[in-house]
Design a protein around this motif. Structure first.
Motif, PDB file in Angstrom:
ATOM      1  N   ILE A 135       0.890  -1.285   0.188  1.00  0.00           N
ATOM      2  CA  ILE A 135      -0.037   0.015   0.108  1.00  0.00           C
ATOM      3  C   ILE A 135       0.822   1.365  -0.116  1.00  0.00           C
ATOM      4  CG2 ILE A 135      -1.809   1.241   1.386  1.00  0.00           C
ATOM      5  CD1 ILE A 135      -2.817  -1.241   2.420  1.00  0.00           C
ATOM      6  N   SER A 136       0.596   2.075  -1.112  1.00  0.00           N
ATOM      7  CA  SER A 136       1.216   3.282  -0.844  1.00  0.00           C
ATOM      8  C   SER A 136       0.216   4.424  -1.056  1.00  0.00           C
ATOM      9  CB  SER A 136       1.848   3.460  -2.530  1.00  0.00           C
ATOM     10  OG  SER A 136       2.714   2.580  -2.734  1.00  0.00           O
ATOM     11  N   ILE A 137       0.688   5.604  -0.281  1.00  0.00           N
ATOM     12  CA  ILE A 137      -0.251   6.627  -0.084  1.00  0.00           C
ATOM     13  C   ILE A 137       0.400   7.752  -0.730  1.00  0.00           C
ATOM     14  CG2 ILE A 137      -1.433   8.010   1.766  1.00  0.00           C
ATOM     15  CD1 ILE A 137      -0.982   6.036   3.643  1.00  0.00           C
ATOM     16  N   GLU A 138      -0.342   8.657  -1.615  1.00  0.00           N
ATOM     17  CA  GLU A 138      -0.017   9.533  -2.611  1.00  0.00           C
ATOM     18  C   GLU A 138      -0.966  10.464  -2.776  1.00  0.00           C
ATOM     19  OE1 GLU A 138       1.945  10.326  -6.758  1.00  0.00           O
ATOM     20  OE2 GLU A 138       2.498   8.477  -5.899  1.00  0.00           O
ATOM     21  N   ASN A 139      -0.765  11.530  -1.984  1.00  0.00           N
ATOM     22  CA  ASN A 139      -1.834  12.681  -2.517  1.00  0.00           C
ATOM     23  C   ASN A 139      -3.230  12.310  -1.708  1.00  0.00           C
ATOM     24  OD1 ASN A 139       0.054  14.351  -3.853  1.00  0.00           O
ATOM     25  ND2 ASN A 139      -0.500  13.711  -5.576  1.00  0.00           N
ATOM     26  N   ASP A 140      -3.092  11.692  -0.608  1.00  0.00           N
ATOM     27  CA  ASP A 140      -4.341  11.329   0.060  1.00  0.00           C
ATOM     28  C   ASP A 140      -5.243  10.121  -0.565  1.00  0.00           C
ATOM     29  OD1 ASP A 140      -4.017  12.927   2.476  1.00  0.00           O
ATOM     30  OD2 ASP A 140      -5.091  14.576   1.550  1.00  0.00           O
ATOM     31  N   THR A 141      -4.392   9.524  -1.678  1.00  0.00           N
ATOM     32  CA  THR A 141      -4.954   8.459  -2.385  1.00  0.00           C
ATOM     33  C   THR A 141      -4.035   7.023  -2.166  1.00  0.00           C
ATOM     34  OG1 THR A 141      -5.603   9.860  -3.978  1.00  0.00           O
ATOM     35  CG2 THR A 141      -5.530   7.472  -4.713  1.00  0.00           C
ATOM     36  N   TYR A 142      -4.919   5.973  -1.786  1.00  0.00           N
ATOM     37  CA  TYR A 142      -4.252   4.530  -1.663  1.00  0.00           C
ATOM     38  C   TYR A 142      -4.047   3.751  -2.979  1.00  0.00           C
ATOM     39  CZ  TYR A 142      -5.522   5.443   3.170  1.00  0.00           C
ATOM     40  OH  TYR A 142      -5.815   6.333   4.482  1.00  0.00           O
TER      41      TYR A 142
END
Length: 82
Positions: free
Chosen positions: A47-54
């Motif tokens: 799981i990666s989190i980028e700009n409040d998107t999973y």
């Protein structure tokens, strides 16, 4: 971007409950609407989190390796009970 491995433990209502792999002491809740339909309970994912998107990536080889390990442990327990 921060990435970690998690195991999908269960789905509670509209949330998927992930436990951080391998210790499973930290929890992460993600709306099931953000998951690919292929992700199932017991799967290991990255799981990666980028700009409040999973971004949830299913780790097929890791999942299968873990399932084989669990099968082996269950088989061992069955044999001890005989």
């Amino acid at each position: 971007m921060n990435s970690n491995k998690y195991t999908l433990d269960r789905v509670e209502g509209e949330l998927a409950v992930f436990l951080k792999y391998p210790n499973e002491t930290e929890r992460l809740h993600i709306p099931i609407s953000e998951l690919d339909e292929e992700v199932k309970e017991g799967d290991i994912v990255l799981i990666s989190i980028e700009n409040d998107t999973y971004k949830v990536e299913r780790l097929v080889a890791d999942t299968e390796k873990q399932r084989e390990k669990v099968r082996g442990l269950l088989e061992k327990l069955k044999n001890q009970q005989k």
